[in-house]
Design an enzyme around this catalytic site. Structure first.
Site, PDB file in Angstrom:
ATOM      1  N   HIS A   1       0.979  -1.038  -0.305  1.00 55.01           N
ATOM      2  CA  HIS A   1      -0.151  -0.020  -0.416  1.00 55.01           C
ATOM      3  C   HIS A   1       0.602   0.944  -0.170  1.00 55.01           C
ATOM      4  O   HIS A   1       1.873   1.572   0.941  1.00 55.01           O
ATOM      5  CB  HIS A   1      -0.938  -0.040   1.198  1.00 55.01           C
ATOM      6  CG  HIS A   1      -0.052   0.021   2.617  1.00 55.01           C
ATOM      7  ND1 HIS A   1       0.370  -1.344   2.830  1.00 55.01           N
ATOM      8  CD2 HIS A   1      -0.080   1.464   3.615  1.00 55.01           C
ATOM      9  CE1 HIS A   1       0.784  -0.990   4.163  1.00 55.01           C
ATOM     10  NE2 HIS A   1       0.726   0.200   4.776  1.00 55.01           N
ATOM     11  N   ASN A   2       0.646   2.498  -0.128  1.00 54.75           N
ATOM     12  CA  ASN A   2       1.409   3.511  -1.147  1.00 54.75           C
ATOM     13  C   ASN A   2       2.605   3.612  -1.406  1.00 54.75           C
ATOM     14  O   ASN A   2       3.357   4.666  -1.602  1.00 54.75           O
ATOM     15  CB  ASN A   2       1.514   4.084   0.751  1.00 54.75           C
ATOM     16  CG  ASN A   2      -0.091   4.100   1.375  1.00 54.75           C
ATOM     17  OD1 ASN A   2      -0.686   3.863   0.874  1.00 54.75           O
ATOM     18  ND2 ASN A   2      -0.160   4.160   2.434  1.00 54.75           N
TER      19      ASN A   2
END
Length: 369
Positions: free
Chosen positions: A262-263
């Site tokens: 994620h990210n």
């Protein structure tokens, strides 16, 4: 794709020089050892393959330009000469590439929500699901057993292979190829303990001073944004962001079994090879190459044009245009020097042992007691 092309047509498409009968019909390019008929094109661009042409039934060959005077070519009716073999191989294979079988329109077994927007000349195959508000661009092909989540977008000319799962709100650009069973837009692996747990205390002190009594989920509110001309390999997984989006830049190529957390933000024209993993919030620059089986810790930065050789384990930032390898990853020259030093240890130990024996002969150890 044509089932048969003239040798002259192939040479022109590759911008390559050729000699002999350009009207020869070529039905398939093959390894010289696999050639079976006169209309095969024997691809022998490496020197060690040239001797195979002597017994090859093919009447034509494609070789490196340095092989113009090789005697093995004398039996060939036509020869294509290339300067950069792998570049030529790219053009050649695209000329003869097989298009996946897909019927036009929407298969009766597919489920397409009434609010979904389907572009012209789209193919949606058996067992596919397209959710509410989803957008499928013109000429996109969804082969079979694919799910496209609510409000997700797939750009024009996309090709999605069987079993792919695209999560809600994921945005995918034009001409993207996604191979079988990839998952794009799963929630990120993000949890927290009510009080400081084992991970936090281990990072702070190097020891475990607390236990994880509860793991509380951190929801993924962001999504995944994929640029144009991206290719994603089979069983790759790209997680959605927590608050911001996970981003894959234009023309980046992702191999099979890659995990992107994620990210993560990945720049343009990167190559990420199989079984690599990138932990959350790491930022990868443009044109970065990550070799197979590499692992990157979270919150790192990798500069433009860096090369991570296969099996690299990265725990710190990597500067632009740096080549790293090893565990932990370090500049290539330093890693190779360490490897050389390790190989010398046995000789060093032998010399030290010999010196100890000589010293003992000169000065025997004191008697005990």
């Amino acid at each position: 794709m044509s089932s048969a092309l003239s040798l002259a047509h192939i040479a022109k498409a590759l911008d390559a020089a050729w000699t002999g009968d350009g009207a020869l019909t070529i039905r398939r390019p093959v390894h010289p050892a696999a050639a079976q008929t006169p209309d095969d094109l024997a691809v022998a661009m490496a020197d060690d393959l040239l001797p195979l042409l002597a017994e090859c039934p093919a009447q034509s060959a494609m070789v490196h330009e340095s092989a113009k005077d090789r005697p093995e070519l004398a039996k060939m009716k036509a020869v294509i000469f290339v300067a950069r073999p792998r570049l030529a191989l790219s053009g050649l294979t695209q000329l003869f590439a097989l298009t996946p079988y897909a019927l036009p329109g929407i298969h009766p077994s597919a489920i397409v929500d009434a609010t979904a927007q389907i572009g012209q000349d789209v193919s949606i195959g058996p067992g596919c699901y397209v959710g509410p508000g989803a957008v499928i661009g013109e000429r996109a092909v969804l082969l079979s057993q694919i799910s496209i989540g609510r409000d997700a977008q797939l750009g024009p000319d996309g090709l999605v292979h069987p079993g792919v799962r695209v999560g809600e709100r994921v945005r995918i650009g034009a001409r993207v190829i996604i191979h079988a069973n990839a998952v794009i837009g799963a929630d990120g692996f993000s949890f927290v303990t009510p009080e400081a747990g084992s991970v936090e205390t281990a990072k702070a002190t190097g020891t475990v001073q607390a236990t994880n009594t509860r793991l509380l989920r951190i929801a993924s509110l962001g999504t995944v944004v994929i640029g144009d001309d991206v290719e994603i390999g089979a069983n790759a997984c790209i997680d959605r962001g927590t608050l911001a989006d996970t981003v894959i830049g234009n023309a980046t190529k992702i191999d099979n079994l890659v995990q992107i957390g994620h990210n993560v933000r990945i720049g343009d024209t990167c190559m990420i090879c199989g079984q690599s993993g990138i932990a959350g919030s790491t930022v990868i620059g443009d044109r970065v190459v990550i070799g197979g089986g590499s692992g990157l810790a979270d919150h790192l930065k990798v500069g433009n044009d860096a090369v991570l050789m296969g099996g690299s384990r990265v725990g710190g930032h990597i500067a632009a245009q740096t080549v790293v390898v090893g565990y932990p990853a370090m500049p290539r020259d330093k890693a190779l020097q360490q490897l050389i030093d390790l190989r010398r240890l046995h000789t060093l130990f032998e010399k030290v042992s010999d010196m100890e024996q000589r010293v003992q002969r000169l000065e025997p150890p004191p008697e005990k007691g």
